[in-house]
Design an enzyme around this catalytic site. Structure first.
Site, mmCIF file in Angstrom:
data_model
loop_
_atom_site.group_PDB
_atom_site.id
_atom_site.type_symbol
_atom_site.label_atom_id
_atom_site.label_comp_id
_atom_site.label_asym_id
_atom_site.label_seq_id
_atom_site.Cartn_x
_atom_site.Cartn_y
_atom_site.Cartn_z
ATOM 1 N N GLU A 50 0.830 -1.210 0.000
ATOM 2 C CA GLU A 50 0.000 0.000 0.000
ATOM 3 C C GLU A 50 0.861 1.256 0.000
ATOM 4 O O GLU A 50 0.512 2.257 -0.592
ATOM 5 C CB GLU A 50 -0.939 -0.006 1.211
ATOM 6 C CG GLU A 50 -2.085 -0.998 1.106
ATOM 7 C CD GLU A 50 -3.111 -0.617 0.056
ATOM 8 O OE1 GLU A 50 -2.800 -0.732 -1.143
ATOM 9 O OE2 GLU A 50 -4.225 -0.222 0.413
ATOM 10 N N THR A 70 -14.375 3.942 -12.353
ATOM 11 C CA THR A 70 -13.243 3.679 -11.466
ATOM 12 C C THR A 70 -13.292 2.273 -10.875
ATOM 13 O O THR A 70 -12.306 1.760 -10.373
ATOM 14 C CB THR A 70 -13.159 4.738 -10.338
ATOM 15 O OG1 THR A 70 -11.878 4.648 -9.724
ATOM 16 C CG2 THR A 70 -14.251 4.547 -9.303
ATOM 17 N N GLU A 121 -4.927 -1.322 -9.835
ATOM 18 C CA GLU A 121 -4.462 -0.102 -10.515
ATOM 19 C C GLU A 121 -3.260 -0.300 -11.435
ATOM 20 O O GLU A 121 -3.240 0.207 -12.554
ATOM 21 C CB GLU A 121 -4.168 1.004 -9.491
ATOM 22 C CG GLU A 121 -5.410 1.671 -8.903
ATOM 23 C CD GLU A 121 -6.094 0.868 -7.812
ATOM 24 O OE1 GLU A 121 -5.562 -0.202 -7.421
ATOM 25 O OE2 GLU A 121 -7.164 1.293 -7.337
#
Ligand code: DMJ
EC number: 3.2.1.-
Length: 624
Positions: free
Chosen positions: A352, A463, A373
């Site tokens: 992260e 998204t 992502e």
């Protein structure tokens, strides 16, 4: 004082040199692949990703459905959002994309018959919008349309009815006692910028499908409200108090808590052809590239001073190169992807947080919760460049997930990327996004014969990875700057000035037949204002935005618009402003860098809303 400043400056410069030397060697050492993926292997990998999807999807259906999410280690289920069979809804358009007519049909039918929202629940407006509303809308648009090849004959708009019902229940979250001052409200005082700025696609699509403009309006006003509070550097912070309009967290970045605010500005323009979004995107993007970009990385800075507060890569930043491809700014996207991928190569996953000063995992940010992502950006860059290195990266992603995250009933979160310890949780976005982008990556290499790359429409991904088509009903735009967004390579464009303000002038893309054939280093020449014909939004409509009242920084001497009571005001005299990119960027002009420790990298803090069904009339009562 002057001595202190010059000491700081010296430290800042040393630090900058240290960062650039150590990080470039990290990228060099770790960014290289072994043998390239050949076409046969690409096909095998595509099939393997399909099996990955079904391992997780069947695991969910057999062990967790109709609960929200799967606990893939213990093979159980859990309600994590509102008890709306979340993973099934989030998976619908992936099923369609994979061509699984049978499961797509039965899932749509089950949801149409069984899902209801008239239960008292506390939900996150942001998560509910991107996962549930977006999932329902994209599946509706596929199931109701012959052209998709997945139309369900018996389908009678059930998902659209559900979507509208859900969105109406969320509308009171946008009411505010201070409406003249601030256009949006969430019942929790604090919202993340992403939380407030990531509703436009889903709410806009709903408006255009139902012919009720209210949804589009409230979502757009939320964006205007956020942008009106931007700093003089054109940066937004991470969290804002929606009652007072004060930023409660002033760290500006492209990742945690802000990411999809940027994403939805560009995508809302592309999908709806609404230039106001493009205008804001250009301002916001220009500022981000000026203040946050430390090529190839991105840092977090104080939104007012521009001073670095977080020299940390966070995994939510990894969508950015994909967004840059959509904006036509491909070269920095390539460099940044290489840097981000070097972190993946080092650990087998991206943590992260990865500290760019210590070159180690950021304390307290060791996990990899199956995020999409970096894979998403890999897909976009492969689409743009067809460079086989992105297929090699895809193979690495598959290997990591298969060896490190696969567990008995699905795929597990990794609690610590250094120890590769598994956790009993699987977020629904694993099936909505992670696997979808991986499959699309390899399918692109094999035959591109899928709904997105060879379908009847161009698609924008929400998204949450949901497919939103540029159909005439949804998109007012014709083939304008779509896939090059607001950042057009000058030599690939041809402008046709029109006298008709409502007509969108056409742009010819240099490589028209295939959206992105081989990358030949796009000569990006700077921001093109407004529509591609180089009219700024302000020039065209005389519109500008309210800025927070504050003392202007010495070094920001841009003309400010007149403040009025609304979030847009008329200004008579518009001069074309010089953007940061055009002014040039040198490290000498950077603010002094400072490093601070601690902090968290939590995902967007979804504002919460309790949905209560009123007994007395049709009006719903909401409480937090
Ligand atoms: C998803 O829900 C969405 O991609 C969101 O924009 C960010 N967080 C997760 C994936 O990491």
């Amino acid at each position: 004082m002057i001595l202190m400043e010059s000491n700081k400056l010296r430290w800042g410069l040393c630090y900058a040199i240290f960062i650039s030397l150590t990080l470039s060697s990290l990228v060099r050492d770790l960014g290289v692949s072994a043998e390239g993926v050949n076409p046969r292997e690409a096909k095998q990998l595509r099939d393997e990703v399909r099996e990955m999807f079904y391992h997780a999807f069947d695991g969910y259906m057999n062990n967790a459905f109709p609960l929200d999410e799967l606990r893939p280690l213990s093979c159980q289920g859990e309600d994590t959002l509102g008890g709306y069979a979340l993973t099934l809804i989030d998976s619908l358009d992936t099923l369609a994309l994979l061509g699984d007519r049978e499961r797509f049909t039965s899932s749509v039918q089950w949801i149409g018959k069984n899902l209801q929202f008239n239960i008292n629940k506390t939900v996150s407006v942001f998560e509910t919008t991107i996962r549930v509303l977006g999932g329902l809308l994209s599946a509706h648009l596929i199931a109701s349309d012959y052209a998709t090849g997945m139309r369900i004959p018996s389908y009678d708009n059930e998902l659209l009815v559900l979507a509208e019902d859900l969105a109406r229940r969320m509308l009171p979250a946008f009411d505010t006692p201070t409406v003249a001052f601030f256009f949006f409200l969430f019942l929790f005082q604090i919202t993340s910028t992403a939380g407030g700025g990531t509703l436009t696609l889903e709410f806009g699509v709903l408006s255009r499908l139902t012919n009720d403009p209210v949804f589009e309006q409230v979502a757009k006003n939320a964006v205007r409200g956020l942008w009106a509070r931007r700093s003089t550097l054109d940066l937004v912070g991470a969290h804002i108090n929606v009652f007072t309009g004060e930023w409660t967290q002033k760290d500006a970045g492209i990742g945690t808590s802000i990411d999809s605010f940027y994403e939805y500005l560009l995508k809302a323009y592309i999908l709806f052809g609404d230039e106001e979004y493009l205008y804001i995107f250009q301002e916001a993007y220009g500022s981000a590239m000026h203040h946050l970009h430390k090529d190839p990385w991105y840092v977090e800075v104080n939104m007012d001073s521009g001073a670095i507060v977080w020299p940390v890569f966070n995994s939510l930043q990894a969508f950015w190169p994909g967004l840059q491809v959509l904006a036509g700014d491909v070269d920095p996207a390539i460099r940044t992807h290489t840097a981000f991928f070097s972190v993946w190569k080092r650990y087998g996953f991206t943590p992260e947080g990865f500290n760019l000063a210590t070159l180690s995992v950021q304390y307290g940010q060791k996990s990899y919760p199956l995020r999409p992502e970096l894979i998403e950006s890999t897909y976009w860059l492969y689409k743009a460049t067809r460079d086989p290195r992105y297929l090699d990266a895809g193979r690495d992603f598959v290997a990591s997930l298969q060896y490190g995250a696969k567990c008995p009933c699905g795929y597990c979160h990794i609690t610590d990327v250094e120890l590769h310890k598994q956790e009993d949780h699987m977020e629904s976005f694993f099936l909505a996004e992670t696997v979808k982008y991986l499959w699309l990556l390899f399918d692109l290499a094999v035959d591109s014969d899928n709904l997105v790359d060879n379908g009847p429409y161009k698609y924008i991904f929400s998204t949450e990875g949901h497919l939103l088509p540029l159909t005439p009903q949804i998109s007012l735009a014709r083939e304008h700057c779509s896939y090059f967004g607001g950042y057009c390579p000058r030599n690939a464009t041809k402008f046709e000035q029109s006298n008709d303000d409502h007509q969108v002038p056409e742009i010819e893309l240099g490589h028209h037949s295939n959206i992105y054939p081989y990358h030949e280093s796009f000569p990006v020449t700077g921001l093109i204002k407004g529509l591609c014909p180089r009219l700024s939004h302000a020039q065209k409509y005389g519109l500008s935005y309210v800025l927070p009242e504050k003392t202007e920084r010495e070094d920001v001497k841009r003309p400010k618009p007149v403040i009025t009571s609304r979030s847009i005001v008329l200004v008579s005299d518009q001069t074309v402003e010089k953007r940061p990119q055009e002014e040039g960027f040198t490290s000498e002009s950077e603010p002094i860098m400072s490093i601070s420790g601690g902090g968290s990298s939590s995902d967007q803090t979804g504002q919460e809303l309790t949905l209560l069904e009123s007994e007395t009339d049709d009006k719903r009562v909401y409480s937090s």
